[in-house]
Structures are given as C-alpha cells and as structure tokens.
Write an enzyme that holds these catalytic residues in place. Structure first.
Site, PDB file in Angstrom:
ATOM      1  N   GLU A  44     -47.976  -1.681   6.373  1.00 27.00           N
ATOM      2  CA  GLU A  44     -46.579  -1.829   5.964  1.00 27.00           C
ATOM      3  C   GLU A  44     -45.833  -0.524   6.246  1.00 27.00           C
ATOM      4  OE1 GLU A  44     -44.149  -3.488   2.070  1.00 27.00           O
ATOM      5  OE2 GLU A  44     -45.906  -2.230   1.728  1.00 27.00           O
ATOM      6  N   LYS A 117     -41.248 -10.585   3.829  1.00 28.54           N
ATOM      7  CA  LYS A 117     -41.915 -10.347   2.550  1.00 28.54           C
ATOM      8  C   LYS A 117     -41.178 -11.027   1.401  1.00 28.54           C
ATOM      9  CE  LYS A 117     -43.608  -6.479  -0.280  1.00 28.54           C
ATOM     10  NZ  LYS A 117     -43.607  -4.995  -0.380  1.00 28.54           N
ATOM     11  N   CYS A 157     -48.352  -6.395   1.009  1.00 32.23           N
ATOM     12  CA  CYS A 157     -48.387  -5.490  -0.136  1.00 32.23           C
ATOM     13  C   CYS A 157     -48.302  -6.197  -1.499  1.00 32.23           C
ATOM     14  CB  CYS A 157     -47.295  -4.433   0.022  1.00 32.23           C
ATOM     15  SG  CYS A 157     -47.618  -2.907  -0.940  1.00 32.23           S
TER      16      CYS A 157
END
Length: 268
Positions: A44, A117, A157
């Site tokens: 990321e 995301k 994440c």
C-alpha cells in the site's frame, strides 16, 4: 492447475519522492522475477508516503493514465508476470480527496482489475492519530480476478479486520493484502489477522507491507508474509526493504479443503 506457482510480496519503506519509490519498486520486481515469481504484490502507498497526509492529492492520477500506472504496466509487461500494484492515489469525485486504489496488470501489461479500498483506517491513541477518511473516498465494490491458478481476492490494509469482505469474494485460491500497518496495530494484530483470514477461507494469503521508519516520522510494522491455507507462515520478512517468496501449491490447497471441508459446511 497441477503445478505450483511462485509468488512474491515486496516490502518497501516508501518516501515522499515518487522517483525514488519507482526505482526501488523496479529493482525489487526485477529481483522477484529473477527468482521465478509469476505474481508480484507491491505494498500500500508504494509510490508515495508523503510528509503530510494531503501530499498524495498532488499525485492523484486519472483512471487509465499517469506515470504510476504506466510504471506498473511496464513492469508487468517487461517481466511477463502478474503485478498487483499495491495502491496508488486515483482522482475521486471530491477534488479534496482521492481513491486508494489497487490495480492489477497481466503479463502483457494489460490491466485486468481495479479495487478501491472500502474500509478506511481510523485510530487514535496518545500522539498517534490516523483518519484516512479525511483525504480518501470510500470504495464500494468487492473485487477479484481470475489468474491461471484460480481466483485472487483483492483487499487493502484495514480491510483485513472485516471478514465479511472475504466471504463476499467467494472461494479464492489466493487473497492479496497490500498494507501500511502502523507499528502499534501491526505488532498487536497483523499476524493473527492474516492467519485467521487464511484459515477461515482455506486459501493462501500474500501480504506486502511497508516496513520501517519513514521520512514523515511514521513507523510501519512490516512483516510481509505468505500464509498457507492451514494458517502456517511459509515465509516472512520482519523489517526493511526486500522480498518474500513462496509457492501457491494447488495440492496443498486441495488437501486442506478435503481434509477439513469447512467451506462446504457453511450454513450462513
């Protein structure tokens, strides 16, 4: 597929300078390819870890065009591999925000998938204060893609804490997890969560992390790793720049699912 495929997770300590990060990623992808990796995962925020959270807005690219996307397509094509490009900032509808987007490129350099995301990190403890929603727009759609060895589920994440996301992907051979976990949360939960996602979905999990002290003062946890469907850690890199390499073994996948057919036993 009857043969194992080699995959690699790249660990970086990205800086505010995009050119420096391009050079690091180029060197590390080449090293992974030289060791036989056919799928490579970047972490990321690999192209930029700014001094301030708004720095990424200046580097936001339009979907389908820009130096970051060109770099990833070129690396995939040059080395003839599948490249999951960690995340990069893409322009959002709100000009004061970006999308934190993971793009996937095939061996000919063609783009095959995009994931924005969905879950945005928020953590406050003492002097640590993170709220991605200040500069990032939420994604909305679960995404996966078909590779020669099976379905690959895309996540980023903070998504790791939401098991329902992975159930929505369906049965995957591999889940990828590019991340920039903080030292505090990573030390507490990173390995536990990665192994849990592998065990409950009975698939491999490949995690590519930021791992060290950054120019902006942030410290990321690192510990990029490959976890197998039984929850065993195949390979791990605790800290610093480098590679984690291992095999996706279809026989191992089949053995775990047949010996403990939990996926078939689901009732909800």
């Amino acid at each position: 597929m009857t043969q194992a495929i080699k995959v690699a997770a790249i660990q970086m300590v990205s800086t505010p300078e995009v050119a420096e990060n391009f050079a690091s990623a180029t060197r590390l992808v080449a090293a992974a390819a030289q060791q036989g990796a056919q799928l490579v995962l970047l972490p990321e925020y690999w192209p930029i870890m700014g001094r301030h959270e708004r720095d990424k807005l200046a580097h936001a690219e339009a979907d389908g065009a820009g130096p970051i996307q060109e770099c990833m397509a070129s690396l995939a094509r040059q080395h003839g591999l599948w490249l999951v490009g960690g995340t990069l900032p893409l322009k959002a509808d709100n000009p004061d925000k970006v999308l934190n987007t993971s793009l996937v490129y095939g061996p000919q350099g063609q783009r095959v998938a995009r994931y924005d995301k969905i879950h945005l990190f928020n953590f406050v403890r003492g002097e640590e204060n993170y709220d991605e929603a200040r500069t990032i727009e939420y994604g909305h759609e679960v995404q996966s893609f078909e590779a020669p060895f099976g379905r690959v589920g895309l996540s980023v994440c903070y998504d790791l804490r939401f098991p329902e996301l992975y159930r929505a992907m369906g049965e995957c051979a591999l889940i990828v997890m590019p991340a920039a976990f903080t030292y505090t949360t990573g030390r507490a939960h990173w390995e536990l969560l990665l192994r849990a996602r592998a065990i409950e979905n009975q698939c491999y999990v490949l995690a590519s992390a930021q791992g060290g002290e950054h120019v902006n003062g942030r410290r990321t946890w690192g510990h990029s790793m490959l976890v197998d469907p039984w929850g065993e850690i195949v390979s791990v890199l605790p800290e610093g720049e480098g590679l984690v390499i291992g095999d996706i073994d279809p026989h191992r996948l089949q053995y775990v699912r047949e010996s403990l057919p939990a996926l078939r036993h689901r009732k909800l």
